[in-house]
Write a protein that holds these residues in place. Structure first.
Motif, PDB file in Angstrom:
ATOM      1  N   ASP A  73     -33.385 -39.892   0.966  1.00  0.00           N
ATOM      2  CA  ASP A  73     -32.755 -39.903  -0.358  1.00  0.00           C
ATOM      3  C   ASP A  73     -32.423 -38.493  -0.819  1.00  0.00           C
ATOM      4  O   ASP A  73     -31.306 -38.204  -1.245  1.00  0.00           O
ATOM      5  N   SER A  74     -33.417 -37.620  -0.762  1.00  0.00           N
ATOM      6  CA  SER A  74     -33.236 -36.328  -1.418  1.00  0.00           C
ATOM      7  C   SER A  74     -33.941 -35.145  -0.778  1.00  0.00           C
ATOM      8  O   SER A  74     -33.474 -34.013  -0.908  1.00  0.00           O
ATOM      9  N   LYS A  75     -35.058 -35.365  -0.079  1.00  0.00           N
ATOM     10  CA  LYS A  75     -35.861 -34.234   0.397  1.00  0.00           C
ATOM     11  C   LYS A  75     -35.110 -33.342   1.382  1.00  0.00           C
ATOM     12  O   LYS A  75     -35.184 -32.119   1.307  1.00  0.00           O
ATOM     13  N   LEU A  76     -34.412 -33.948   2.332  1.00  0.00           N
ATOM     14  CA  LEU A  76     -33.653 -33.159   3.296  1.00  0.00           C
ATOM     15  C   LEU A  76     -32.506 -32.412   2.621  1.00  0.00           C
ATOM     16  O   LEU A  76     -32.194 -31.266   2.960  1.00  0.00           O
ATOM     17  N   ILE A  77     -31.874 -33.065   1.640  1.00  0.00           N
ATOM     18  CA  ILE A  77     -30.793 -32.414   0.884  1.00  0.00           C
ATOM     19  C   ILE A  77     -31.350 -31.253   0.066  1.00  0.00           C
ATOM     20  O   ILE A  77     -30.785 -30.157   0.053  1.00  0.00           O
ATOM     21  N   ASP A  78     -32.465 -31.475  -0.612  1.00  0.00           N
ATOM     22  CA  ASP A  78     -33.063 -30.421  -1.423  1.00  0.00           C
ATOM     23  C   ASP A  78     -33.463 -29.214  -0.576  1.00  0.00           C
ATOM     24  O   ASP A  78     -33.423 -28.072  -1.046  1.00  0.00           O
ATOM     25  N   HIS A  79     -33.859 -29.468   0.665  1.00  0.00           N
ATOM     26  CA  HIS A  79     -34.295 -28.390   1.562  1.00  0.00           C
ATOM     27  C   HIS A  79     -33.171 -27.384   1.823  1.00  0.00           C
ATOM     28  O   HIS A  79     -33.438 -26.211   2.109  1.00  0.00           O
TER      29      HIS A  79
ATOM     30  N   ILE B 298     -42.715 -33.794   9.367  1.00  0.00           N
ATOM     31  CA  ILE B 298     -41.282 -33.561   9.594  1.00  0.00           C
ATOM     32  C   ILE B 298     -41.038 -32.064   9.681  1.00  0.00           C
ATOM     33  O   ILE B 298     -41.261 -31.317   8.715  1.00  0.00           O
ATOM     34  N   ASP B 299     -40.588 -31.597  10.850  1.00  0.00           N
ATOM     35  CA  ASP B 299     -40.439 -30.162  11.072  1.00  0.00           C
ATOM     36  C   ASP B 299     -38.984 -29.714  10.952  1.00  0.00           C
ATOM     37  O   ASP B 299     -38.084 -30.512  10.670  1.00  0.00           O
ATOM     38  N   GLU B 300     -38.765 -28.434  11.190  1.00  0.00           N
ATOM     39  CA  GLU B 300     -37.428 -27.844  11.075  1.00  0.00           C
ATOM     40  C   GLU B 300     -36.474 -28.411  12.120  1.00  0.00           C
ATOM     41  O   GLU B 300     -35.262 -28.509  11.870  1.00  0.00           O
ATOM     42  N   ILE B 301     -37.009 -28.792  13.272  1.00  0.00           N
ATOM     43  CA  ILE B 301     -36.157 -29.371  14.320  1.00  0.00           C
ATOM     44  C   ILE B 301     -35.554 -30.692  13.826  1.00  0.00           C
ATOM     45  O   ILE B 301     -34.358 -30.960  14.026  1.00  0.00           O
ATOM     46  N   TYR B 302     -36.367 -31.517  13.189  1.00  0.00           N
ATOM     47  CA  TYR B 302     -35.894 -32.778  12.612  1.00  0.00           C
ATOM     48  C   TYR B 302     -34.828 -32.500  11.557  1.00  0.00           C
ATOM     49  O   TYR B 302     -33.766 -33.144  11.541  1.00  0.00           O
ATOM     50  N   TYR B 303     -35.115 -31.551  10.683  1.00  0.00           N
ATOM     51  CA  TYR B 303     -34.162 -31.197   9.623  1.00  0.00           C
ATOM     52  C   TYR B 303     -32.820 -30.761  10.218  1.00  0.00           C
ATOM     53  O   TYR B 303     -31.753 -31.226   9.794  1.00  0.00           O
ATOM     54  N   GLN B 304     -32.854 -29.855  11.181  1.00  0.00           N
ATOM     55  CA  GLN B 304     -31.622 -29.340  11.772  1.00  0.00           C
ATOM     56  C   GLN B 304     -30.847 -30.432  12.502  1.00  0.00           C
ATOM     57  O   GLN B 304     -29.613 -30.403  12.554  1.00  0.00           O
ATOM     58  N   LYS B 305     -31.557 -31.409  13.028  1.00  0.00           N
ATOM     59  CA  LYS B 305     -30.897 -32.508  13.739  1.00  0.00           C
ATOM     60  C   LYS B 305     -30.192 -33.451  12.769  1.00  0.00           C
ATOM     61  O   LYS B 305     -29.077 -33.916  13.056  1.00  0.00           O
ATOM     62  N   TYR B 306     -30.835 -33.719  11.628  1.00  0.00           N
ATOM     63  CA  TYR B 306     -30.331 -34.793  10.777  1.00  0.00           C
ATOM     64  C   TYR B 306     -29.582 -34.348   9.527  1.00  0.00           C
ATOM     65  O   TYR B 306     -28.886 -35.184   8.915  1.00  0.00           O
ATOM     66  N   ILE B 307     -29.660 -33.087   9.140  1.00  0.00           N
ATOM     67  CA  ILE B 307     -28.885 -32.687   7.955  1.00  0.00           C
ATOM     68  C   ILE B 307     -27.379 -32.823   8.217  1.00  0.00           C
ATOM     69  O   ILE B 307     -26.638 -33.211   7.299  1.00  0.00           O
ATOM     70  N   PRO B 308     -26.870 -32.586   9.446  1.00  0.00           N
ATOM     71  CA  PRO B 308     -25.440 -32.856   9.678  1.00  0.00           C
ATOM     72  C   PRO B 308     -25.095 -34.338   9.528  1.00  0.00           C
ATOM     73  O   PRO B 308     -23.979 -34.682   9.117  1.00  0.00           O
TER      74      PRO B 308
END
Length: 365
Positions: free
Chosen positions: A163-169, A221-231
């Motif tokens: 919903d929001s956590k990855l976007i807020d990051h 949830i680590d930075e690798i997950y974030y970098q994979k899914y924010i796109p």
């Protein structure tokens, strides 16, 4: 007179908020940029001068037991595309059927202005919901709400993460989110707008199936997950905005607003162009369109070739700059501390909205 559709409550409702505040507003802002001029006029009129981003979260804020199921769709995992289409086609009272019924309502010529206003606010929100993968998900974990994870050293759940956590990051402002996410090519726009709502939710289903396959309760949830899914999140929000614009452009292709049924916010349009009235704080959302807008003058500066009039705040925090040229330039000396109404095309000048006026008749104060 046909009333705006109502979908009965079936089953247990789940309080899901998709994309959060920033995501929904980004979807609406992107959509607004891709409306054709007639659709932009019609939408502005029926929203009574509010921008699409202003009403993007209205459906969440006004949720009740009847409308709660409209925001999601529960499905079993492992469906083929054929099985998926059959399952969804035979279902009711979910985000897919709510979108279809809302669009059908907007095409009903017998709707009142208030009914159109409400249906528009639902459609703006629900198209965003359909593109949030965790809204096309499993009933048993309430769309990922019961799958606990940790992100940025804090506890959350899989649904909130998307919903929001990855976007807020990312740390981007609302304006930067809309700008940076709105990157679709002409070919992508054409393809995305040709896809049906069934395909929108199929895409979300495929993503949520992938997320479920790797999700573990207590997962960090680590930075690798974030970098994979924010796109992926960026693309889904862009697709939602582009597709929402496409749907509205089709619905309002030949629509003409009847002023006897739609009450616009003051001030009344001036001149003869029947420009929609927009609020000063929303004028930035109407780049490329001719509008009527009212605001207080904070600063006036004569730079020789034109007189720059800043509304809403002094430079550089102004909400709108009115550039007076030609015959209109003579009005500059009369505008200090006045409240004026201006009609004209909104352009983007170095990231700020501006209206260039040469005809004095387009200014009233």
């Amino acid at each position: 007179m046909k009333k705006l559709f109502m979908i009965g409550l079936i089953g247990t409702s789940i309080a899901l908020i998709s994309w959060g505040f920033k995501g929904h507003r980004a979807v609406a802002t992107i959509a607004q940029k891709h409306l054709n001029s007639n659709t932009a006029y019609v939408v502005s009129a029926y929203l009574k001068g509010e921008s699409m981003s202003d009403v993007a979260t209205w459906a969440d804020e006004n949720r009740n037991t009847t409308t709660a199921p409209w925001h999601f769709l529960n499905l079993p995992l492992g469906l083929t595309h054929e099985q998926f289409v059959k399952f969804v086609s035979e279902s009711d009272n979910n985000v897919y059927t709510a979108i279809l019924k809302t669009e059908a309502s907007l095409k009903d010529n017998n709707l009142t202005a208030d009914q159109i206003n409400e249906a528009l606010k639902y459609l703006i929100h629900l198209v965003g919901d359909a593109h949030q993968p965790m809204h096309i998900s499993r009933k048993e974990d309430k769309g990922g709400n019961t799958i606990q994870v940790r992100f940025d050293s804090k506890g959350t759940n899989l649904h909130s993460l998307w919903d929001s956590k990855l976007i807020d990051h990312e740390g981007l402002s609302e304006a930067d989110i809309a700008k940076n996410y709105d990157v679709a090519t002409a070919a992508q726009i054409k393809q995305w707008q040709s896809d049906s709502p069934m395909e929108w939710i199929w895409e979300s289903y495929q993503i949520s199936s992938e997320l479920y396959a790797q999700a573990k309760s207590g997962q960090d949830i680590d930075e690798i997950y974030y970098q994979k899914y924010i796109p992926v999140i960026r693309k889904r929000i862009d697709q939602a905005g582009i597709r929402l614009a496409g749907e509205l452009n089709k619905i309002f292709l030949n629509e003409r607003v009847k002023t006897t049924t739609v009450k616009l916010v003051p001030p009344a349009p001036i001149g003869t162009t029947n420009a929609p009235v927009v609020r000063l704080e929303n004028v930035k959302n109407f780049i490329g369109l001719t509008v009527s807008v009212q605001g207080k003058v904070y600063t006036v500066k004569d730079i020789g070739s034109m007189v720059l009039v800043n509304l809403g705040a002094a430079y550089p925090n102004q909400l709108l700059t009115v550039a007076l040229k030609g015959p209109a330039k003579d009005l500059g000396s009369q505008l200090d501390n006045k409240t004026l109404t201006v009609e004209g095309e909104v352009i983007d000048y170095k990231g700020k909205p501006e209206i260039i006026v040469s005809d004095p008749a387009k200014i009233k104060f």
